[in-house]
Scaffold this motif. Structure first.
Motif, short mmCIF file in Angstrom:
data_model
loop_
_atom_site.label_atom_id
_atom_site.label_comp_id
_atom_site.label_asym_id
_atom_site.label_seq_id
_atom_site.Cartn_x
_atom_site.Cartn_y
_atom_site.Cartn_z
N GLN A 26 -13.94 6.37 -5.05
CA GLN A 26 -12.58 6.47 -4.52
C GLN A 26 -11.55 6.01 -5.54
N LYS A 172 -4.93 -4.73 2.14
CA LYS A 172 -6.09 -4.18 2.87
C LYS A 172 -6.57 -2.88 2.23
N GLU A 173 -5.65 -2.14 1.67
CA GLU A 173 -6.04 -0.91 0.96
C GLU A 173 -6.93 -1.26 -0.23
N GLU A 176 -10.39 -2.20 0.95
CA GLU A 176 -11.13 -0.98 1.30
C GLU A 176 -11.67 -0.30 0.04
N SER A 179 -14.52 -2.44 -1.55
CA SER A 179 -15.70 -2.78 -0.73
C SER A 179 -16.81 -1.76 -0.91
N THR A 186 -13.06 -9.31 1.40
CA THR A 186 -12.40 -9.46 2.69
C THR A 186 -10.90 -9.71 2.53
#
Lengths: 338, 338
Positions: A26, A172-173, A176, A179, A186
């Motif tokens: 990604q 948070k992006e 993601e 991860s 986290t």
């Protein structure tokens, strides 16, 4: 759509971060590599990882020598800074400035407290993320030995311009993006707490081991932990409190015991043994600064810092960053300390 | 009639003391030599002295390997101790005990504060003299380079048994014995004052240079003197005051400037560079002890001492004086720090 990520500093932490970011296809990582460049571009990294197993010839999407060169592969949505944090030697904000656009968020995957200040000042309105890593990983000439899980807390240093919601969304992006099924990344709603907590160890055991030349086990058995470390930790707690972070006193014993039963050598000690600069400014200097801003007495930490400061300057002299006058002079207003 | 003198420790100071004592043929010096013994007994010392010029093959009347052996040349009226003063490693009172008789006065020609305590305790009623030396002299394998005049203040540490008159008489006798037309040996009516005054330098600049690895000039130019040394000197002044000695504050600036314009490396720094034990107990540890006895706060000196203590123990480990357990243990009542 893949995200373009600039990663600056491929050490033990940076290599595993690059791998994690590329893992799910990604992100497209452009890595700025300095000392290992020739080997990295030819053979890539040989990774032995507790999370990912053995990987030969790992190469991020692009490997470049400088941020200037990296710009060709931008614009970047994230700039992940994984270098050693020595603002007295290198200013990160200058290193990355050519690659920062309006769309960029900067991720400081680095040690220390107060490290966001110069970044937010230099790039007002830019989102600056905090990434605190617990990892055991080293890089020796493109050989990566990764033996403790890549565990990172990611949050945002409030830039006081962007809305909290937006800063949180971007943090948070990044979580993601980074991860994988193997690591443990986290979202961290309380960056300040996390950083101060880690500093209970890194602002005390780390510089004290470095000054005395012994690992944490010897420091304790030779009496240094009782004599110095515990009290120094209490001083960190006082400064954290003045900075708005309440840490339970129990954290001190937890930190003192955190390496059991290892004869562990913290990072500043390793830097000292290698004759390298230490992260004294972000682990000690910024604590002194915040303590002084808040009028918090820190008798032990201040001495530890002042001693390290002289040592750091002595290294600067050896490396030619400080030139001494031919004759000894007395520092005064016209000739301040070097 | 010549006096029999036992001299223990022939370093830079001891060699010139032996020469001074033999100079006027009033003393018969038996010197205890350890590491240089073979060369000393064969060739003697090659002395280049600012006071005496060049002297080849200087030998004291007797050169022996141990105090036990020296006893054959006694009984001694004076035992002059010129060794490095490291009571955490070697107990002087044990080293010299075989040679101490009722007629012996012990002369401590050594650095430090409180150094008389274990001697007076071990030999109650024995006269113990204090000799504070200002000298520039070194010994490398029987090559003595003596480049600053042998200047010694001699007085007595009151043993609280012998009359003051008698102690003073013996101190003056030693001054007479040691004095030549070339050196500067004087009776010191206030031993405590002299020792505390010297400690303003030796308890601060000396251990701080040692911890930071830089000479006094660099320490000042790199900011360490302003940040640490001056305040540490004020702490020494407070402890001295509690110990009954009033030192003028001006002494601090005089000490800070005393090496100008030299880039001078104090003794503890030299010891650190050589990996040797330092005189941390008599220059720092005893100050901490006296401060604690008198309830005087010494935040800087305490940290400096605690750091050096760990370093000293680390050297003891390297030299086999401390054996570490196979597994890291947590110091507690049953397993105190090593």
């Amino acid at each position: 759509m893949t995200k373009k990520v600039l990663l600056v500093g491929v050490g033990g932490v940076g290599a595993i971060a690059a791998l994690g970011l590329e893992w799910r296809k990604q992100s497209e990582v452009t890595a700025v590599v300095r000392s290992d460049f020739d080997k990295a571009i030819k053979e890539g990294y040989h990774i032995k990882s507790v999370d990912y197993g053995e990987i030969k010839n790992f190469k991020p999407s692009h490997i470049v020598k400088s941020v200037k060169e990296a710009v060709n592969y931008g614009p970047f949505e994230f700039i992940v800074v994984c270098t050693k944090n020595t603002p007295d030697i290198v200013l990160i904000e200058e290193v990355i400035q050519d690659a920062v656009t309006d769309e960029t968020a900067i991720v400081l995957l680095q040690n220390g407290i107060g490290i966001e200040r110069p970044i937010i000042k230099r790039f007002p309105g830019t989102i600056v993320l905090s990434a605190v890593s617990i990892i055991g990983s080293s890089n020796h000439n493109c050989e990566i030995n990764h033996d403790y899980i890549d565990k990172v807390s990611v949050g945002y240093f409030d830039n006081n311009v962007t809305s909290k919601e937006e800063q949180e969304r971007v943090a948070k992006e990044f979580v993601e993006l980074y991860s994988t099924e193997n690591n443990d990344i986290t979202f961290d709603p309380n960056v300040k707490y996390t950083r101060w907590k880690k500093l209970v160890y890194n602002g005390t055991l780390n510089p004290i081991c470095a000054l005395t030349g012994v690992d944490v086990a010897r420091l304790e058995m030779f009496g240094g932990t009782n004599a110095l470390v515990r009290q120094a930790m209490y001083e960190i707690l006082s400064v954290a409190r003045a900075d708005g972070v309440e840490l339970d006193k129990d954290i001190c014993e937890i930190m003192i015991r955190s390496d059991d039963p290892l004869w562990y050598s913290p990072s500043m000690l390793i830097d000292m043994r290698k004759g390298n600069y230490t992260e004294v400014q972000v682990l000690c200097g910024n604590v002194v600064k915040i303590a002084e801003e808040n009028g918090v007495p820190i008798p032990i930490l201040k001495v530890i810092y002042d001693l390290h400061l002289v040592i750091q300057k002595s290294k600067m002299e050896k490396n030619g960053l400080i030139e001494l006058p031919k004759e000894r002079f007395i520092p005064d207003k016209e000739h301040p300390p070097l």
